[in-house]
Scaffold this active site. Structure first.
Site, short mmCIF file in Angstrom:
data_model
loop_
_atom_site.label_atom_id
_atom_site.label_comp_id
_atom_site.label_asym_id
_atom_site.label_seq_id
_atom_site.Cartn_x
_atom_site.Cartn_y
_atom_site.Cartn_z
CG HIS A 1 -0.89 16.13 0.69
ND1 HIS A 1 -0.77 14.88 1.28
CD2 HIS A 1 -0.28 16.02 -0.52
CE1 HIS A 1 -0.13 14.07 0.46
NE2 HIS A 1 0.17 14.73 -0.64
CG ASP B 1 1.08 10.54 -1.39
OD1 ASP B 1 1.48 10.48 -2.55
OD2 ASP B 1 1.26 11.55 -0.69
#
Length: 457
Positions: free
Chosen positions: A270, A321
């Site tokens: 991220h 994810d």
């Protein structure tokens, strides 16, 4: 009769770009022996458009079963933090058998859409009561079993997860299934060691700076072989940045970089909220920024500072994810589209050396993903794994275009899945858009979902 260990591609994407008449040969272990452009066809099996399979550098496989169940507004503002509470409740009832079933469904979907490798950031380590299983790597082994069943390559990343927040805040009851300290993680790594192969690598993932102390991270680093990959969630939400500033006086990425030497075996997942200094320092470190645009959008995290990071020479890769999408095309498309909306410009992910955005994104994600996986993947070249995609040359989306426009059409044109066939480690696992075990895997997954729905709080 064994499969031929050779393929003739009319067009193949190599490191130097698209090449014509490429002969690919691999050995019985699934490693490419030679990749020869400009070859003569000598009766080998023929494919039209061939490119390297994509690396999915960030996966929480069990969350695939949560897809679509968190899209109802709460009574107050919704965010990552409210989503996380729903995820905790869902994770409470999952068994090792469920984990294997869900992972197999996910991996078969990832393969059909063009991922040939996955990095599994695995943190459901304990049973429903918070006790370690008799086999410390029980649930991790289930994910590896699902990878073997489907044929996808996997990098297992057992997660270090000790605290509920900065300042070593104690875990909440709903986090006890995830609890590990440095000794636990290293025990799981040791248990997974016999499973390492051409298809399986093992690294470690400190969950985040809020869930693992720097002392624990250093302890794991000291014991882990120097070549193994290391992944960490970092700076995903503004709240995390504010908490880190409040406790340490520094932003998360800056704090990590001043305490631990980052290099190319690190993947910072991220890294959404960076200041200018962090952007430059992260790019210079050689670490990979692991970007997950569909999940980051689903959770309302924010947009990564892609343009300055690329300008500084930073490396990127993509992951699915939470698996609201299983398509690398969608991740790359929304990585670029997010930047276009942010900057009100077109064709952001490009460079003077590569102005074709689809090519820039695909090749960049391949290179970053390969580093993050710690495996010889991400390119059609001798010594790499024989992981490749054959596109559907009959698709209307590819009609009448030259090879140089293929990736632009793949990433930015329509929603049809243009991946027809998929090979991983020299073995065909998808043929004509269908996984070789798709029906059996789907039946088992549906049974798992039925069981979990009965237990849903």
């Amino acid at each position: 009769m064994s499969e031929p260990r050779v393929l003739f591609a009319r067009q193949a994407l190599l490191a130097q770009g698209w090449q014509a008449d490429v002969r690919l040969e691999w050995d019985g272990g699934g490693t490419l022996l030679s990749v020869t452009p400009g070859a003569q066809h000598d009766g080998e099996p023929v494919a039209g458009l061939v490119l390297p399979g994509m690396v999915n550098l960030h996966s929480h496989a069990f969350q695939r079963a949560l897809g679509g169940l968190t899209e109802t507004a709460g009574e107050g503002p919704d965010s990552f933090w409210t989503w996380r509470q729903l995820m905790y409740r869902f994770a409470r009832n999952i068994t090792p058998e469920h984990i294997e079933s869900i992972a197999a469904q996910l991996f078969s979907e990832c393969l059909r859409h063009g991922y040939t490798s996955v990095c599994e950031f695995h943190y459901v380590q304990r049973d429903q009561d918070g006790a370690m299983y008799a086999r410390p790597a029980e649930t991790a082994e289930r994910v590896v079993a699902a990878a073997h069943m489907t044929g996808i390559g996997v990098t297992m990343l057992p997660v270090l997860y000790s605290y509920a927040g900065f300042g070593e805040k104690p875990l909440a009851p709903e986090q006890q299934r995830f609890r590990t300290d440095a000794a636990d993680v290293l025990r799981i790594v040791d248990a997974l060691e016999p499973l390492r192969s051409g298809q399986v690598e093992v690294g470690v993932a400190p969950h985040s700076l809020r869930a693992a102390s720097l002392g624990q991270i250093r302890e794991v680093l000291a014991a882990l072989p120097a070549s193994r990959p290391l992944h960490i969630h970092i700076a995903e939400q503004q709240g995390e940045v504010e908490q880190c500033l409040g406790v340490t006086g520094q932003r998360p990425v800056r704090h990590l970089m001043e305490q631990v030497a980052l290099d190319a075996r690190w993947c910072l997942v991220h890294a959404t909220h960076l200041d200018d200094g962090e952007v430059a320092a992260l790019a210079a470190s050689g670490a990979v920024a692991g970007l997950c645009p569909t999940t980051e959008a689903n959770l309302g995290d924010g947009l990564f500072p892609l343009a300055p990071f690329l300008a500084a020479g930073g490396r990127i890769g993509i992951g699915s994810d939470s698996h609201v999408s299983q398509s690398p095309v969608e991740e790359l498309r929304w990585l670029e589209y997010g930047q276009r909306l942010l900057h009100q410009k077109r064709n952001v992910a490009s460079s003077p050396a590569q102005r074709r955005v689809g090519d820039f994104l695909w090749q960049g994600a391949l290179q970053g993903g390969a580093l993050a996986s710690g495996r010889p993947v991400g390119a059609l070249a001798a010594g790499k794994r024989a992981d490749l995609l054959v596109l559907d040359s009959d698709s209307a989306n590819l009609a009448g275009i030259g090879a140089d426009d293929v990736l632009g059409s793949l990433v930015f044109c329509g929603n049809d899945n243009l991946v027809r066939d998929v090979m991983v480690g020299g073995r065909w696992v998808v043929r004509n858009h269908e996984h070789i075990a798709q029906t059996a895997i789907a039946q088992r997954y549906k049974q798992t979902i039925a069981e979990l729905r009965k237990l849903r709080p």
